[in-house]
Enzyme design. Structure first.
Site, PDB file in Angstrom:
ATOM      1  CG  ASP A 153     -11.780   4.072   5.408  1.00  0.00           C
ATOM      2  OD1 ASP A 153     -11.279   4.819   6.282  1.00  0.00           O
ATOM      3  OD2 ASP A 153     -11.454   4.129   4.220  1.00  0.00           O
ATOM      4  CB  SER A 169      -8.397   5.301   7.427  1.00  0.00           C
ATOM      5  OG  SER A 169      -8.652   5.410   6.058  1.00  0.00           O
ATOM      6  NE  ARG A 184      -9.840  10.727   9.194  1.00  0.00           N
ATOM      7  CZ  ARG A 184      -8.972   9.949   8.544  1.00  0.00           C
ATOM      8  NH1 ARG A 184      -9.364   8.811   8.011  1.00  0.00           N
ATOM      9  NH2 ARG A 184      -7.722  10.296   8.423  1.00  0.00           N
ATOM     10  CE  LYS A 241      -8.698   2.407   3.318  1.00  0.00           C
ATOM     11  NZ  LYS A 241      -8.716   3.791   2.876  1.00  0.00           N
ATOM     12  CG  HIS A 290      -1.764   1.215   1.366  1.00  0.00           C
ATOM     13  ND1 HIS A 290      -2.953   1.319   0.676  1.00  0.00           N
ATOM     14  CD2 HIS A 290      -1.600   2.380   2.034  1.00  0.00           C
ATOM     15  CE1 HIS A 290      -3.495   2.504   0.946  1.00  0.00           C
ATOM     16  NE2 HIS A 290      -2.699   3.165   1.765  1.00  0.00           N
TER      17      HIS A 290
HETATM   18  N1  URA Z   1      -5.299   6.963   3.098  1.00  0.00           N
HETATM   19  C1  URA Z   1      -6.378   6.340   3.627  1.00  0.00           C
HETATM   20  O1  URA Z   1      -6.861   5.354   3.117  1.00  0.00           O
HETATM   21  N2  URA Z   1      -6.906   6.865   4.763  1.00  0.00           N
HETATM   22  C2  URA Z   1      -6.421   7.953   5.383  1.00  0.00           C
HETATM   23  O2  URA Z   1      -6.934   8.346   6.388  1.00  0.00           O
HETATM   24  C3  URA Z   1      -5.305   8.581   4.793  1.00  0.00           C
HETATM   25  C4  URA Z   1      -4.757   8.049   3.661  1.00  0.00           C
END
Ligand code: URA
Length: 431
Positions: free
Chosen positions: A159, A181, A166, A185, A80
Protein backbone atom coordinates in the site's frame (compact mmCIF):
# COMPACT_ATOMS: atom_id res chain seq x y z
CA UNK A 1 2.44 -8.18 -16.46
CA UNK A 2 1.95 -7.10 -20.08
CA UNK A 3 -0.69 -9.80 -20.49
CA UNK A 4 -2.44 -8.75 -17.27
CA UNK A 5 -2.48 -5.12 -18.43
CA UNK A 6 -4.12 -6.08 -21.72
CA UNK A 7 -6.63 -8.28 -19.89
CA UNK A 8 -7.73 -5.52 -17.51
CA UNK A 9 -7.67 -2.90 -20.27
CA UNK A 10 -10.18 -5.01 -22.22
CA UNK A 11 -12.45 -5.42 -19.18
CA UNK A 12 -11.36 -8.90 -18.15
CA UNK A 13 -11.36 -10.30 -14.63
CA UNK A 14 -7.95 -11.02 -13.09
CA UNK A 15 -7.53 -14.35 -11.27
CA UNK A 16 -6.38 -14.71 -7.65
CA UNK A 17 -2.96 -15.90 -8.85
CA UNK A 18 -2.59 -13.03 -11.33
CA UNK A 19 -3.40 -10.44 -8.66
CA UNK A 20 -0.96 -11.99 -6.20
CA UNK A 21 1.77 -12.19 -8.85
CA UNK A 22 1.29 -8.50 -9.59
CA UNK A 23 1.17 -7.25 -5.95
CA UNK A 24 4.03 -9.36 -4.58
CA UNK A 25 6.12 -8.63 -7.69
CA UNK A 26 5.51 -4.90 -7.38
CA UNK A 27 6.33 -4.90 -3.64
CA UNK A 28 9.63 -6.67 -4.34
CA UNK A 29 10.49 -4.16 -7.05
CA UNK A 30 10.22 -6.70 -9.89
CA UNK A 31 7.38 -4.89 -11.63
CA UNK A 32 8.08 -1.36 -12.81
CA UNK A 33 6.19 1.74 -11.66
CA UNK A 34 5.11 2.50 -15.25
CA UNK A 35 3.41 -0.87 -15.58
CA UNK A 36 1.73 -0.61 -12.18
CA UNK A 37 0.59 2.95 -13.05
CA UNK A 38 -1.05 1.63 -16.20
CA UNK A 39 -2.72 -1.14 -14.16
CA UNK A 40 -4.07 1.36 -11.62
CA UNK A 41 -5.54 3.41 -14.47
CA UNK A 42 -7.05 0.28 -16.08
CA UNK A 43 -8.62 -0.65 -12.72
CA UNK A 44 -9.92 2.91 -12.30
CA UNK A 45 -11.55 2.80 -15.72
CA UNK A 46 -12.71 -0.83 -15.81
CA UNK A 47 -13.41 -1.50 -12.13
CA UNK A 48 -13.05 -4.78 -10.27
CA UNK A 49 -15.46 -7.49 -9.13
CA UNK A 50 -15.88 -8.12 -5.38
CA UNK A 51 -13.79 -11.25 -5.76
CA UNK A 52 -10.96 -9.31 -7.44
CA UNK A 53 -11.12 -6.54 -4.80
CA UNK A 54 -10.99 -9.11 -2.00
CA UNK A 55 -8.01 -10.86 -3.62
CA UNK A 56 -6.27 -7.52 -4.08
CA UNK A 57 -6.92 -6.61 -0.44
CA UNK A 58 -5.66 -9.95 0.90
CA UNK A 59 -2.57 -9.90 -1.31
CA UNK A 60 -1.73 -6.35 -0.14
CA UNK A 61 -2.31 -7.35 3.49
CA UNK A 62 0.11 -10.28 3.08
CA UNK A 63 2.78 -8.09 1.44
CA UNK A 64 4.08 -7.31 4.95
CA UNK A 65 3.64 -8.23 8.58
CA UNK A 66 0.28 -8.65 10.27
CA UNK A 67 -0.43 -7.92 13.93
CA UNK A 68 -1.38 -10.88 16.10
CA UNK A 69 -3.85 -9.68 18.71
CA UNK A 70 -4.66 -13.21 19.92
CA UNK A 71 -2.80 -12.69 23.25
CA UNK A 72 -5.52 -10.13 24.06
CA UNK A 73 -8.57 -11.66 25.70
CA UNK A 74 -11.96 -10.42 24.51
CA UNK A 75 -13.30 -8.74 21.40
CA UNK A 76 -10.93 -6.31 19.74
CA UNK A 77 -12.50 -3.32 17.99
CA UNK A 78 -10.99 -0.76 15.64
CA UNK A 79 -12.21 2.35 13.90
CA UNK A 80 -11.06 4.08 10.74
CA UNK A 81 -11.94 7.47 9.32
CA UNK A 82 -11.38 8.33 5.67
CA UNK A 83 -9.96 11.65 6.85
CA UNK A 84 -11.51 14.87 8.00
CA UNK A 85 -10.80 18.28 9.48
CA UNK A 86 -11.26 18.66 13.24
CA UNK A 87 -11.78 14.90 13.55
CA UNK A 88 -10.91 14.05 17.14
CA UNK A 89 -13.43 11.19 17.28
CA UNK A 90 -10.94 8.46 18.29
CA UNK A 91 -10.00 10.39 21.45
CA UNK A 92 -13.63 10.22 22.59
CA UNK A 93 -14.91 7.01 21.05
CA UNK A 94 -12.06 4.71 22.08
CA UNK A 95 -12.24 5.46 25.84
CA UNK A 96 -16.06 5.24 25.74
CA UNK A 97 -16.06 1.87 24.03
CA UNK A 98 -13.21 0.56 26.21
CA UNK A 99 -15.21 1.64 29.27
CA UNK A 100 -17.99 -0.63 27.93
CA UNK A 101 -15.63 -3.61 27.89
CA UNK A 102 -14.48 -3.86 24.27
CA UNK A 103 -10.72 -4.01 23.72
CA UNK A 104 -9.13 -1.15 21.81
CA UNK A 105 -5.71 -2.12 20.45
CA UNK A 106 -5.27 0.59 17.88
CA UNK A 107 -2.46 1.59 15.61
CA UNK A 108 -3.03 5.16 14.54
CA UNK A 109 -1.39 7.54 12.12
CA UNK A 110 0.07 11.02 12.08
CA UNK A 111 -1.56 13.90 10.27
CA UNK A 112 -0.52 14.84 6.76
CA UNK A 113 -1.69 17.81 4.70
CA UNK A 114 -4.96 19.34 5.80
CA UNK A 115 -6.07 16.40 7.97
CA UNK A 116 -4.88 15.73 11.51
CA UNK A 117 -3.70 12.49 13.07
CA UNK A 118 -4.60 10.88 16.40
CA UNK A 119 -0.96 10.29 17.37
CA UNK A 120 -0.10 13.99 17.17
CA UNK A 121 -3.16 14.84 19.22
CA UNK A 122 -2.23 12.32 21.92
CA UNK A 123 1.28 13.78 22.08
CA UNK A 124 -0.31 17.02 23.33
CA UNK A 125 -0.31 15.26 26.72
CA UNK A 126 3.20 15.97 28.04
CA UNK A 127 5.24 12.75 28.03
CA UNK A 128 2.71 10.65 26.07
CA UNK A 129 4.63 7.82 24.42
CA UNK A 130 3.29 6.40 21.16
CA UNK A 131 6.23 3.98 20.77
CA UNK A 132 5.84 1.70 23.78
CA UNK A 133 6.56 -1.45 21.75
CA UNK A 134 4.29 -4.38 20.97
CA UNK A 135 4.77 -6.16 24.30
CA UNK A 136 3.68 -3.19 26.45
CA UNK A 137 0.90 -2.44 23.93
CA UNK A 138 -0.61 -5.91 24.41
CA UNK A 139 -0.02 -5.84 28.17
CA UNK A 140 -1.76 -2.45 28.48
CA UNK A 141 -4.79 -3.59 26.49
CA UNK A 142 -5.11 -6.69 28.65
CA UNK A 143 -4.78 -4.57 31.84
CA UNK A 144 -6.83 -1.43 31.08
CA UNK A 145 -8.62 -2.31 27.83
CA UNK A 146 -7.04 0.35 25.64
CA UNK A 147 -3.80 1.34 23.95
CA UNK A 148 -3.12 3.59 20.96
CA UNK A 149 0.29 3.51 19.34
CA UNK A 150 2.10 4.26 16.08
CA UNK A 151 2.58 1.47 13.61
CA UNK A 152 5.21 -1.00 14.83
CA UNK A 153 5.31 -3.85 12.36
CA UNK A 154 6.12 -3.37 8.69
CA UNK A 155 2.45 -3.33 7.76
CA UNK A 156 1.28 -3.35 4.15
CA UNK A 157 4.39 -2.21 2.22
CA UNK A 158 2.40 -2.77 -1.01
CA UNK A 159 0.00 0.00 0.00
CA UNK A 160 2.82 2.42 0.79
CA UNK A 161 4.24 2.00 -2.74
CA UNK A 162 0.85 1.89 -4.45
CA UNK A 163 -0.55 4.90 -2.64
CA UNK A 164 2.48 7.04 -3.54
CA UNK A 165 2.09 5.92 -7.16
CA UNK A 166 -1.65 6.60 -7.27
CA UNK A 167 -1.10 10.03 -5.78
CA UNK A 168 0.89 11.13 -8.84
CA UNK A 169 -0.94 9.23 -11.57
CA UNK A 170 -4.51 10.46 -11.11
CA UNK A 171 -5.63 7.08 -9.82
CA UNK A 172 -6.62 7.83 -6.21
CA UNK A 173 -10.42 8.01 -6.78
CA UNK A 174 -11.01 4.37 -7.73
CA UNK A 175 -13.35 2.52 -5.36
CA UNK A 176 -11.59 -0.89 -5.58
CA UNK A 177 -8.21 0.80 -5.07
CA UNK A 178 -9.42 2.83 -2.08
CA UNK A 179 -11.21 -0.18 -0.57
CA UNK A 180 -8.16 -2.44 -0.88
CA UNK A 181 -5.85 0.30 0.44
CA UNK A 182 -7.93 0.94 3.56
CA UNK A 183 -9.03 -2.63 4.27
CA UNK A 184 -5.62 -4.25 3.73
CA UNK A 185 -4.20 -2.04 6.51
CA UNK A 186 -7.20 -2.52 8.80
CA UNK A 187 -7.23 -6.29 8.34
CA UNK A 188 -3.48 -6.44 8.98
CA UNK A 189 -4.03 -4.60 12.27
CA UNK A 190 -5.95 -7.60 13.60
CA UNK A 191 -9.28 -6.33 15.03
CA UNK A 192 -12.42 -8.51 15.09
CA UNK A 193 -14.79 -5.56 14.67
CA UNK A 194 -14.06 -2.70 12.28
CA UNK A 195 -16.17 0.44 12.11
CA UNK A 196 -15.54 2.93 9.31
CA UNK A 197 -16.36 6.62 9.29
CA UNK A 198 -16.75 7.56 5.62
CA UNK A 199 -16.63 11.34 5.27
CA UNK A 200 -18.64 13.01 2.57
CA UNK A 201 -18.59 16.61 1.34
CA UNK A 202 -16.28 19.39 0.22
CA UNK A 203 -13.65 18.59 2.89
CA UNK A 204 -13.56 14.87 2.04
CA UNK A 205 -12.34 12.51 -0.66
CA UNK A 206 -15.90 11.57 -1.51
CA UNK A 207 -17.69 14.73 -2.53
CA UNK A 208 -21.19 13.27 -3.00
CA UNK A 209 -23.37 10.98 -0.93
CA UNK A 210 -23.62 8.49 -3.82
CA UNK A 211 -19.82 8.15 -3.97
CA UNK A 212 -19.60 7.83 -0.19
CA UNK A 213 -22.30 5.13 -0.17
CA UNK A 214 -20.53 3.19 -2.88
CA UNK A 215 -17.28 3.35 -0.90
CA UNK A 216 -19.01 2.39 2.37
CA UNK A 217 -20.68 -0.60 0.70
CA UNK A 218 -17.38 -1.67 -0.84
CA UNK A 219 -15.48 -1.40 2.47
CA UNK A 220 -18.04 -3.32 4.52
CA UNK A 221 -18.48 -6.03 1.86
CA UNK A 222 -14.76 -6.71 1.78
CA UNK A 223 -14.49 -6.60 5.59
CA UNK A 224 -17.21 -9.20 5.91
CA UNK A 225 -15.85 -11.38 3.12
CA UNK A 226 -12.56 -11.33 5.04
CA UNK A 227 -14.38 -12.66 8.11
CA UNK A 228 -14.61 -9.52 10.24
CA UNK A 229 -17.63 -7.75 11.68
CA UNK A 230 -17.90 -4.49 9.83
CA UNK A 231 -20.10 -1.38 9.64
CA UNK A 232 -19.73 2.05 8.05
CA UNK A 233 -21.26 5.41 8.88
CA UNK A 234 -21.45 8.16 6.28
CA UNK A 235 -20.99 11.58 7.85
CA UNK A 236 -20.99 15.16 6.68
CA UNK A 237 -17.65 16.87 6.00
CA UNK A 238 -19.05 20.03 4.43
CA UNK A 239 -17.67 21.84 7.47
CA UNK A 240 -15.07 20.90 10.11
CA UNK A 241 -16.20 18.42 12.76
CA UNK A 242 -16.90 20.06 16.12
CA UNK A 243 -15.34 23.45 16.88
CA UNK A 244 -11.62 22.84 17.40
CA UNK A 245 -9.04 22.36 14.65
CA UNK A 246 -5.44 21.86 15.85
CA UNK A 247 -3.88 19.25 18.10
CA UNK A 248 -4.06 20.44 21.74
CA UNK A 249 -7.26 22.37 21.00
CA UNK A 250 -8.89 19.18 19.71
CA UNK A 251 -7.76 17.26 22.79
CA UNK A 252 -9.40 19.90 25.00
CA UNK A 253 -12.61 19.65 22.99
CA UNK A 254 -12.55 15.83 23.23
CA UNK A 255 -12.13 16.08 27.00
CA UNK A 256 -15.05 18.46 27.24
CA UNK A 257 -17.23 15.91 25.38
CA UNK A 258 -16.07 13.17 27.76
CA UNK A 259 -16.92 15.44 30.71
CA UNK A 260 -20.44 15.84 29.31
CA UNK A 261 -19.93 19.58 28.73
CA UNK A 262 -20.05 19.51 24.91
CA UNK A 263 -22.80 17.88 22.89
CA UNK A 264 -23.72 18.29 19.19
CA UNK A 265 -22.35 16.61 16.08
CA UNK A 266 -19.19 15.35 17.67
CA UNK A 267 -20.95 13.47 20.46
CA UNK A 268 -23.57 12.23 17.99
CA UNK A 269 -20.87 10.76 15.76
CA UNK A 270 -19.18 9.01 18.68
CA UNK A 271 -22.49 7.55 19.85
CA UNK A 272 -23.30 6.32 16.34
CA UNK A 273 -19.89 4.75 15.71
CA UNK A 274 -19.83 3.35 19.25
CA UNK A 275 -23.25 1.74 18.91
CA UNK A 276 -22.16 0.12 15.65
CA UNK A 277 -19.14 -1.29 17.49
CA UNK A 278 -21.13 -2.61 20.43
CA UNK A 279 -23.88 -4.15 18.31
CA UNK A 280 -21.47 -5.66 15.75
CA UNK A 281 -19.47 -7.11 18.66
CA UNK A 282 -22.67 -8.64 20.03
CA UNK A 283 -22.38 -6.70 23.32
CA UNK A 284 -25.69 -4.91 22.81
CA UNK A 285 -28.94 -5.97 21.15
CA UNK A 286 -29.67 -2.75 19.32
CA UNK A 287 -28.50 0.79 18.65
CA UNK A 288 -30.78 2.27 21.29
CA UNK A 289 -29.48 0.19 24.20
CA UNK A 290 -25.92 0.68 22.94
CA UNK A 291 -26.34 4.48 22.93
CA UNK A 292 -27.67 4.40 26.49
CA UNK A 293 -24.71 2.39 27.66
CA UNK A 294 -22.27 4.72 25.90
CA UNK A 295 -23.93 7.81 27.39
CA UNK A 296 -23.63 6.23 30.82
CA UNK A 297 -19.85 6.11 30.40
CA UNK A 298 -19.92 9.90 30.14
CA UNK A 299 -22.42 10.45 32.95
CA UNK A 300 -20.53 8.18 35.35
CA UNK A 301 -17.12 9.62 34.42
CA UNK A 302 -15.94 6.13 33.35
CA UNK A 303 -14.93 7.25 29.85
CA UNK A 304 -12.88 10.20 31.13
CA UNK A 305 -11.29 7.91 33.69
CA UNK A 306 -10.42 5.48 30.87
CA UNK A 307 -8.68 8.26 28.94
CA UNK A 308 -6.68 9.15 32.04
CA UNK A 309 -5.68 5.48 32.44
CA UNK A 310 -4.55 5.44 28.81
CA UNK A 311 -2.44 8.59 29.29
CA UNK A 312 -0.88 7.29 32.51
CA UNK A 313 -0.16 3.87 30.97
CA UNK A 314 1.79 5.53 28.15
CA UNK A 315 4.07 7.71 30.26
CA UNK A 316 1.86 10.81 30.51
CA UNK A 317 0.20 12.12 33.66
CA UNK A 318 -3.40 11.17 34.44
CA UNK A 319 -4.10 14.58 36.06
CA UNK A 320 -3.67 16.31 32.65
CA UNK A 321 -6.96 14.79 31.57
CA UNK A 322 -8.87 16.37 34.46
CA UNK A 323 -7.00 19.69 34.39
CA UNK A 324 -5.87 20.67 30.89
CA UNK A 325 -3.79 23.70 31.96
CA UNK A 326 -0.50 21.87 31.23
CA UNK A 327 -1.48 21.17 27.62
CA UNK A 328 0.28 23.33 25.01
CA UNK A 329 -1.19 26.83 24.62
CA UNK A 330 -0.28 29.18 21.74
CA UNK A 331 1.17 32.57 22.71
CA UNK A 332 -1.30 34.59 20.59
CA UNK A 333 -5.09 34.36 20.46
CA UNK A 334 -6.89 36.54 17.95
CA UNK A 335 -10.65 36.98 17.50
CA UNK A 336 -11.89 36.75 13.92
CA UNK A 337 -15.05 38.84 13.48
CA UNK A 338 -17.54 38.87 10.65
CA UNK A 339 -17.58 41.81 8.23
CA UNK A 340 -21.25 41.22 7.42
CA UNK A 341 -24.43 39.85 8.94
CA UNK A 342 -26.23 36.71 7.81
CA UNK A 343 -26.57 32.97 8.34
CA UNK A 344 -23.60 30.63 7.93
CA UNK A 345 -24.25 28.61 4.78
CA UNK A 346 -20.89 26.82 4.37
CA UNK A 347 -17.41 26.62 5.92
CA UNK A 348 -14.65 25.48 3.57
CA UNK A 349 -13.37 22.52 5.63
CA UNK A 350 -10.28 21.68 3.60
CA UNK A 351 -9.17 25.32 3.65
CA UNK A 352 -9.66 25.51 7.44
CA UNK A 353 -7.41 22.44 7.75
CA UNK A 354 -4.79 24.12 5.58
CA UNK A 355 -4.90 27.29 7.71
CA UNK A 356 -4.19 25.20 10.82
CA UNK A 357 -1.38 23.47 8.93
CA UNK A 358 0.19 26.82 7.89
CA UNK A 359 0.00 28.05 11.48
CA UNK A 360 2.36 25.14 12.18
CA UNK A 361 -0.23 22.58 13.34
CA UNK A 362 0.16 20.19 10.39
CA UNK A 363 2.77 18.73 8.09
CA UNK A 364 3.39 19.43 4.43
CA UNK A 365 6.01 16.64 4.47
CA UNK A 366 6.19 13.55 6.69
CA UNK A 367 9.30 14.67 8.59
CA UNK A 368 8.04 18.20 9.46
CA UNK A 369 7.95 19.04 13.18
CA UNK A 370 4.60 20.45 14.25
CA UNK A 371 3.44 22.97 16.84
CA UNK A 372 0.82 21.22 18.98
CA UNK A 373 -0.53 24.47 20.45
CA UNK A 374 -1.80 26.23 17.31
CA UNK A 375 -5.07 26.03 15.41
CA UNK A 376 -8.50 27.58 15.57
CA UNK A 377 -11.74 27.41 17.50
CA UNK A 378 -14.90 27.99 15.50
CA UNK A 379 -17.68 29.86 17.32
CA UNK A 380 -20.04 29.82 14.36
CA UNK A 381 -21.04 26.76 12.40
CA UNK A 382 -23.43 26.09 9.51
CA UNK A 383 -26.95 27.31 10.30
CA UNK A 384 -25.84 29.85 12.94
CA UNK A 385 -26.93 33.51 12.80
CA UNK A 386 -24.03 36.01 12.69
CA UNK A 387 -24.20 39.77 13.28
CA UNK A 388 -21.77 42.23 11.68
CA UNK A 389 -18.72 42.46 13.97
CA UNK A 390 -19.64 39.28 15.85
CA UNK A 391 -16.93 36.70 16.50
CA UNK A 392 -16.72 33.83 14.03
CA UNK A 393 -13.69 32.10 15.50
CA UNK A 394 -10.49 32.46 17.54
CA UNK A 395 -7.08 31.87 15.98
CA UNK A 396 -4.36 30.34 18.17
CA UNK A 397 -1.04 31.34 16.61
CA UNK A 398 2.69 31.44 17.29
CA UNK A 399 2.89 35.19 16.46
CA UNK A 400 0.67 38.22 15.81
CA UNK A 401 1.72 38.29 12.15
CA UNK A 402 0.76 34.66 11.57
CA UNK A 403 -2.53 35.21 13.40
CA UNK A 404 -3.44 38.17 11.14
CA UNK A 405 -2.64 36.16 8.01
CA UNK A 406 -4.74 33.24 9.23
CA UNK A 407 -7.65 35.53 10.21
CA UNK A 408 -7.96 36.92 6.67
CA UNK A 409 -7.91 33.41 5.22
CA UNK A 410 -10.43 32.11 7.73
CA UNK A 411 -12.89 34.91 7.05
CA UNK A 412 -12.85 33.81 3.39
CA UNK A 413 -13.77 30.23 4.43
CA UNK A 414 -17.14 31.39 5.72
CA UNK A 415 -20.01 31.75 3.23
CA UNK A 416 -23.04 33.60 4.53
CA UNK A 417 -26.57 33.74 3.25
CA UNK A 418 -29.26 36.42 3.80
CA UNK A 419 -31.91 33.83 4.54
CA UNK A 420 -31.95 31.20 7.32
CA UNK A 421 -30.00 28.05 6.55
CA UNK A 422 -31.13 24.61 7.65
CA UNK A 423 -28.42 22.46 9.22
CA UNK A 424 -27.79 19.49 6.91
CA UNK A 425 -28.22 16.03 8.49
CA UNK A 426 -24.88 15.13 9.99
CA UNK A 427 -25.23 11.33 9.89
CA UNK A 428 -26.20 10.59 6.30
CA UNK A 429 -26.41 6.81 6.35
CA UNK A 430 -25.32 3.66 8.17
CA UNK A 431 -24.21 0.67 6.14
N1 URA B 1 -7.15 6.29 2.61
C1 URA B 1 -6.32 5.26 2.36
O1 URA B 1 -5.69 4.72 3.24
N2 URA B 1 -6.21 4.84 1.07
C2 URA B 1 -6.88 5.39 0.05
O2 URA B 1 -6.74 4.96 -1.06
C3 URA B 1 -7.73 6.48 0.35
C4 URA B 1 -7.86 6.89 1.64
Amino acid sequence: MTDLLAKKRDGGELTTEEIDFMIQGYTRGEIADYQMSAMCMAILLRGMSDRETLDLTMSMMHSGETVDLSPIAGIKADKHSTGGVGDKTSLILCPMVAACGLKIAKMSGRGLGHTGGTLDKLESFPGFNISIGEERFIENVNRIGISLIGQTADIDPADKKLYALRDVTGTVPSIPLIVSSIMSKKLASGADVIVLDVKCGSGAFMKTEEQALELARGLTRIGRLAGRKCAAVITDMDQPLGRAVGNALEVKEAISVLKGETKGDLLELCLTLGSCMLTEAGCEENAESARKRLLQTIESGAALEKLSELVAAQDGEARDVFDTSRLPLAPVQLDVCSEEAGFVRHIEAEQVGLISMHLGGGRAAKEDVIDLSVGLMLDKKVGDRVEKGERLAVIHAPSAGKAEEAAALLRACYRLSDTPVERPPFIKAIV
